[in-house]
Scaffold this motif. Structure first.
Motif, PDB file in Angstrom:
ATOM      1  N   UNK A 133      13.433   8.649   3.597  1.00  0.00           N
ATOM      2  CA  UNK A 133      12.244   9.345   4.090  1.00  0.00           C
ATOM      3  C   UNK A 133      11.282   8.425   4.823  1.00  0.00           C
ATOM      4  N   UNK A 134      11.763   7.268   5.252  1.00  0.00           N
ATOM      5  CA  UNK A 134      10.885   6.292   5.903  1.00  0.00           C
ATOM      6  C   UNK A 134      10.276   6.868   7.183  1.00  0.00           C
ATOM      7  N   UNK A 135      11.083   7.534   8.006  1.00  0.00           N
ATOM      8  CA  UNK A 135      10.590   8.058   9.280  1.00  0.00           C
ATOM      9  C   UNK A 135       9.465   9.064   9.060  1.00  0.00           C
ATOM     10  N   UNK A 136       9.634   9.938   8.089  1.00  0.00           N
ATOM     11  CA  UNK A 136       8.626  10.962   7.813  1.00  0.00           C
ATOM     12  C   UNK A 136       7.286  10.340   7.437  1.00  0.00           C
ATOM     13  N   UNK A 137       7.315   9.322   6.582  1.00  0.00           N
ATOM     14  CA  UNK A 137       6.064   8.723   6.113  1.00  0.00           C
ATOM     15  C   UNK A 137       5.383   7.883   7.194  1.00  0.00           C
ATOM     16  N   UNK A 155      -2.985   8.924   9.555  1.00  0.00           N
ATOM     17  CA  UNK A 155      -3.587   7.732   8.963  1.00  0.00           C
ATOM     18  C   UNK A 155      -3.890   7.860   7.490  1.00  0.00           C
ATOM     19  N   UNK A 156      -3.130   8.723   6.774  1.00  0.00           N
ATOM     20  CA  UNK A 156      -3.479   8.982   5.380  1.00  0.00           C
ATOM     21  C   UNK A 156      -2.299   8.853   4.436  1.00  0.00           C
ATOM     22  N   UNK A 157      -1.291   8.093   4.786  1.00  0.00           N
ATOM     23  CA  UNK A 157      -0.084   7.998   3.960  1.00  0.00           C
ATOM     24  C   UNK A 157       0.070   6.570   3.452  1.00  0.00           C
ATOM     25  N   UNK A 158      -0.230   6.349   2.178  1.00  0.00           N
ATOM     26  CA  UNK A 158      -0.153   4.974   1.654  1.00  0.00           C
ATOM     27  C   UNK A 158       1.293   4.488   1.600  1.00  0.00           C
ATOM     28  N   UNK A 159       2.248   5.393   1.342  1.00  0.00           N
ATOM     29  CA  UNK A 159       3.650   4.999   1.351  1.00  0.00           C
ATOM     30  C   UNK A 159       4.076   4.632   2.770  1.00  0.00           C
ATOM     31  N   UNK A 160       3.599   5.385   3.763  1.00  0.00           N
ATOM     32  CA  UNK A 160       3.869   5.043   5.149  1.00  0.00           C
ATOM     33  C   UNK A 160       3.309   3.674   5.510  1.00  0.00           C
ATOM     34  N   UNK A 161       2.115   3.359   4.995  1.00  0.00           N
ATOM     35  CA  UNK A 161       1.521   2.041   5.237  1.00  0.00           C
ATOM     36  C   UNK A 161       2.354   0.943   4.591  1.00  0.00           C
ATOM     37  N   UNK A 162       2.864   1.212   3.383  1.00  0.00           N
ATOM     38  CA  UNK A 162       3.754   0.256   2.712  1.00  0.00           C
ATOM     39  C   UNK A 162       4.977  -0.025   3.566  1.00  0.00           C
ATOM     40  N   UNK A 163       5.594   1.035   4.109  1.00  0.00           N
ATOM     41  CA  UNK A 163       6.800   0.879   4.916  1.00  0.00           C
ATOM     42  C   UNK A 163       6.508   0.205   6.252  1.00  0.00           C
ATOM     43  N   UNK A 164       5.407   0.591   6.875  1.00  0.00           N
ATOM     44  CA  UNK A 164       5.044  -0.003   8.160  1.00  0.00           C
ATOM     45  C   UNK A 164       4.778  -1.501   7.995  1.00  0.00           C
ATOM     46  N   UNK A 165       4.123  -1.871   6.909  1.00  0.00           N
ATOM     47  CA  UNK A 165       3.885  -3.289   6.626  1.00  0.00           C
ATOM     48  C   UNK A 165       5.201  -4.030   6.433  1.00  0.00           C
ATOM     49  N   UNK A 169      -0.416  -8.408  10.499  1.00  0.00           N
ATOM     50  CA  UNK A 169      -0.388  -6.951  10.472  1.00  0.00           C
ATOM     51  C   UNK A 169       0.194  -6.426   9.171  1.00  0.00           C
ATOM     52  N   UNK A 170       1.248  -7.087   8.686  1.00  0.00           N
ATOM     53  CA  UNK A 170       1.851  -6.675   7.413  1.00  0.00           C
ATOM     54  C   UNK A 170       0.841  -6.790   6.279  1.00  0.00           C
ATOM     55  N   UNK A 171       0.117  -7.896   6.256  1.00  0.00           N
ATOM     56  CA  UNK A 171      -0.871  -8.098   5.179  1.00  0.00           C
ATOM     57  C   UNK A 171      -1.950  -7.022   5.225  1.00  0.00           C
ATOM     58  N   UNK A 172      -2.388  -6.659   6.444  1.00  0.00           N
ATOM     59  CA  UNK A 172      -3.411  -5.621   6.573  1.00  0.00           C
ATOM     60  C   UNK A 172      -2.929  -4.295   6.001  1.00  0.00           C
ATOM     61  N   UNK A 173      -1.719  -3.853   6.406  1.00  0.00           N
ATOM     62  CA  UNK A 173      -1.240  -2.539   5.981  1.00  0.00           C
ATOM     63  C   UNK A 173      -0.823  -2.518   4.521  1.00  0.00           C
ATOM     64  N   UNK A 174      -0.340  -3.628   4.008  1.00  0.00           N
ATOM     65  CA  UNK A 174      -0.113  -3.701   2.558  1.00  0.00           C
ATOM     66  C   UNK A 174      -1.451  -3.593   1.820  1.00  0.00           C
ATOM     67  N   UNK A 175      -2.483  -4.207   2.394  1.00  0.00           N
ATOM     68  CA  UNK A 175      -3.800  -4.095   1.793  1.00  0.00           C
ATOM     69  C   UNK A 175      -4.316  -2.670   1.807  1.00  0.00           C
ATOM     70  N   UNK A 176      -4.049  -1.939   2.897  1.00  0.00           N
ATOM     71  CA  UNK A 176      -4.435  -0.534   2.972  1.00  0.00           C
ATOM     72  C   UNK A 176      -3.742   0.263   1.871  1.00  0.00           C
ATOM     73  N   UNK A 177      -2.427   0.070   1.736  1.00  0.00           N
ATOM     74  CA  UNK A 177      -1.667   0.815   0.725  1.00  0.00           C
ATOM     75  C   UNK A 177      -2.086   0.416  -0.683  1.00  0.00           C
ATOM     76  N   UNK A 178      -2.290  -0.877  -0.902  1.00  0.00           N
ATOM     77  CA  UNK A 178      -2.711  -1.333  -2.234  1.00  0.00           C
ATOM     78  C   UNK A 178      -4.104  -0.804  -2.566  1.00  0.00           C
ATOM     79  N   UNK A 179      -4.965  -0.700  -1.550  1.00  0.00           N
ATOM     80  CA  UNK A 179      -6.298  -0.148  -1.760  1.00  0.00           C
ATOM     81  C   UNK A 179      -6.267   1.313  -2.173  1.00  0.00           C
TER      82      UNK A 179
END
Length: 205
Positions: free
Chosen positions: A72-76, A84-94, A105-115
């Motif tokens: 389901x990576x593509x969907x997220x 801009x509201x999918x924390x799992x998508x942010x995890x995958x994008x990172x 960029x990875x650190x930023x989006x992991x931070x978004x998902x962890x937040x």
């Protein structure tokens, strides 16, 4: 599309996971943190064993590729790009950015998902900082992972298959728009064209 600052402002998705998941994660984190405190500043003899920092980097690389191979990576990632509201998508994008060495960029989006309370993203940040020898930050994210409220439905053990070099993935990432965010030199924006190809690109990892 919403700006990255708007995305950050909308983070937060409480979704408690099971006591068994938390117990397993805590055991992993305690083991990692203990190893860091005992051996993190002492490199192994050259040519004998990888250092703890190298092991963390390899683990994070393997975990990142494993995350992207989920069906389901593509969907997220598409939802992250559009809303801009999918924390799992942010995890995958990172994870995707990490695999092509776009680590800020990875650190930023992991931070978004962890937040948003994502335990796996916090674990990724623990490994990220551990790989860089930033032990205080690594310990902080280990504790965040132990108390996080969201976990994606992933198998407990990452696949052992090592990701290979993927020039098509690098080329797709180079097409993304980039923002400058305080504390980060380069932060890529997720885009639909990348989400459309993510399964194809991940299959080659």
């Amino acid at each position: 599309m919403r700006s990255i600052h708007d995305v950050l402002g909308g983070a937060g998705y409480p979704d408690p996971f099971t006591d068994e998941d938390l117990a397993d994660l805590k055991r992993d984190i305690i083991r990692d943190v203990t190893a860091t405190q005992m051996f993190g500043t002492r490199p192994a003899p050259v040519g004998v064993f990888p250092t703890l920092h190298e092991q963390a980097d390899r683990h994070l690389t393997t975990l990142s590729a494993h995350l992207l191979r989920q069906g389901d990576a593509a969907e997220h990632v598409a939802q992250l790009a559009s809303e801009g509201t999918d924390d799992y998508g942010a995890l995958l994008f990172a994870a995707l950015l990490f695999l092509v060495d776009e680590r800020e960029g990875a650190r930023f989006w992991w931070g978004f998902a962890a937040g948003a309370g994502n335990a796996v993203a916090a674990k990724c940040l623990h490994l990220y900082h551990l790989s860089r020898g930033e032990l205080r930050d690594a310990d902080q994210w280990a504790l965040e992972a132990a108390t996080a409220t969201v976990t994606p439905p992933l198998p407990r053990t990452p696949a052992r298959r090592s990701p290979g070099r993927n020039e098509a993935l690098r080329a797709a990432v180079r097409r993304l728009e980039v923002d400058a965010v305080s504390g980060h030199s380069r932060v890529q924006r997720p885009a639909q064209h990348l989400a459309d190809r993510i399964e194809e690109l991940a299959a080659a990892l």
